[in-house]
Design a protein around this motif. Structure first.
Motif, short mmCIF file in Angstrom:
data_model
loop_
_atom_site.label_atom_id
_atom_site.label_comp_id
_atom_site.label_asym_id
_atom_site.label_seq_id
_atom_site.Cartn_x
_atom_site.Cartn_y
_atom_site.Cartn_z
N GLY A 186 1.08 -8.19 14.54
CA GLY A 186 0.62 -9.36 13.71
C GLY A 186 0.70 -8.81 12.01
O GLY A 186 1.38 -9.35 11.30
N VAL A 187 -0.22 -7.74 11.97
CA VAL A 187 -0.21 -7.23 10.43
C VAL A 187 1.03 -6.59 10.02
O VAL A 187 1.58 -6.82 8.72
N LEU A 188 1.80 -5.95 10.91
CA LEU A 188 3.14 -5.56 10.48
C LEU A 188 4.11 -6.50 10.26
O LEU A 188 4.86 -6.25 9.25
N CYS A 189 4.12 -7.40 11.02
CA CYS A 189 5.00 -8.68 10.79
C CYS A 189 4.71 -9.46 9.39
O CYS A 189 5.65 -9.24 8.80
N VAL A 190 3.47 -9.35 9.11
CA VAL A 190 3.25 -10.00 7.81
C VAL A 190 3.51 -9.04 6.55
O VAL A 190 4.28 -9.37 5.79
N ALA A 191 3.50 -7.56 7.03
CA ALA A 191 3.93 -6.70 5.82
C ALA A 191 5.40 -6.63 5.89
O ALA A 191 5.90 -6.57 4.59
N GLY A 192 6.05 -6.48 6.77
CA GLY A 192 7.38 -6.75 6.81
C GLY A 192 8.08 -7.90 6.00
O GLY A 192 8.99 -7.81 5.21
N LEU A 193 7.49 -9.02 6.38
CA LEU A 193 7.88 -10.34 5.81
C LEU A 193 7.55 -10.19 4.01
O LEU A 193 8.27 -10.66 3.18
N GLY A 194 6.36 -9.56 4.05
CA GLY A 194 5.98 -9.45 2.52
C GLY A 194 7.00 -8.41 1.74
O GLY A 194 7.29 -8.77 0.48
N LEU A 195 7.36 -7.40 2.30
CA LEU A 195 8.36 -6.72 2.07
C LEU A 195 9.56 -7.22 1.51
O LEU A 195 10.21 -7.08 0.69
N LEU A 196 10.10 -8.03 2.75
CA LEU A 196 11.29 -8.76 2.31
C LEU A 196 11.16 -9.82 0.97
O LEU A 196 12.09 -9.89 0.45
N SER A 197 10.01 -10.41 1.02
CA SER A 197 9.91 -11.26 -0.13
C SER A 197 9.75 -10.65 -1.46
O SER A 197 10.31 -10.85 -2.28
N LEU A 198 9.34 -9.27 -1.22
CA LEU A 198 9.39 -8.28 -2.49
C LEU A 198 10.89 -7.96 -2.90
O LEU A 198 11.31 -8.31 -4.09
N ALA A 199 11.57 -7.67 -1.83
CA ALA A 199 12.80 -7.25 -2.14
C ALA A 199 13.63 -8.58 -2.84
O ALA A 199 14.60 -8.21 -3.66
N PHE A 200 13.44 -9.59 -2.44
CA PHE A 200 14.27 -10.98 -2.92
C PHE A 200 13.70 -11.56 -3.95
O PHE A 200 14.56 -12.05 -4.65
N ARG A 201 12.58 -11.62 -4.12
CA ARG A 201 11.92 -12.20 -5.39
C ARG A 201 11.81 -11.33 -6.45
O ARG A 201 11.85 -11.89 -7.75
N VAL A 202 11.41 -10.15 -6.25
CA VAL A 202 11.08 -9.33 -7.53
C VAL A 202 12.07 -8.51 -7.97
O VAL A 202 12.64 -8.13 -8.95
N TYR A 203 13.08 -7.81 -6.81
CA TYR A 203 14.03 -6.86 -7.33
C TYR A 203 15.08 -7.65 -7.23
O TYR A 203 16.46 -7.19 -7.54
#
Length: 131
Positions: free
Chosen positions: A114-131
């Motif tokens: 579950g934590v890894l799922c949230v971390a992965g989604l957070g990274l995807l969000s970072l990839a598309f929203r910040v970069y």
């Protein structure tokens, strides 16, 4: 573009691991149990620092020569991951014991996935929203 690509390269395997652990835990964790049962360091554990080192070098290059605001986040994540992977190799016996306990505890595995799922989604969000 550098950081977006690096973030996706990290996010996709993290999400894949979490989904496999949640969808097919018996098969996935049986494979992990074989690795943690080995007294010598298994191949995938030896390969992790090499892959992380390559990604960390690319991240540091991108930080130095293709600066993007917030790029330090993925550089720090990859550098910390490299440090943890090297520590796992250096202290395999202790890491192996912890890994065996983790893969045999079903509730703990679900929490980790579950934590890894949230971390992965957070990274995807970072990839598309910040970069």
């Amino acid at each position: 573009m550098w950081f977006k690509t690096l973030t996706m390269v990290v996010a996709i395997p993290v999400l894949a691991k979490a989904v496999l652990g949640l969808v097919a835990p018996e098969r996935f964790y049986a494979w992990r149990l074989v690795h943690y049962s080995a007294t010598s360091v298994p191949g995938p554990v030896r390969a992790a620092p090499v892959m992380l080192a390559a990604l960390a070098v690319v991240a540091w290059y991108a930080t130095a020569f293709h600066y993007v605001r917030g790029g330090w986040v993925i550089t720090a994540i990859l550098s910390a991951g490299l440090g943890l992977a090297v520590a796992s190799l250096a202290r395999w016996d202790r890491h192996r014991d912890r890994g065996l306990r983790a893969v045999t505890d079903a509730a703990g595995r679900r929490r980790i996935d579950g934590v890894l799922c949230v971390a992965g989604l957070g990274l995807l969000s970072l990839a598309f929203r910040v970069y």
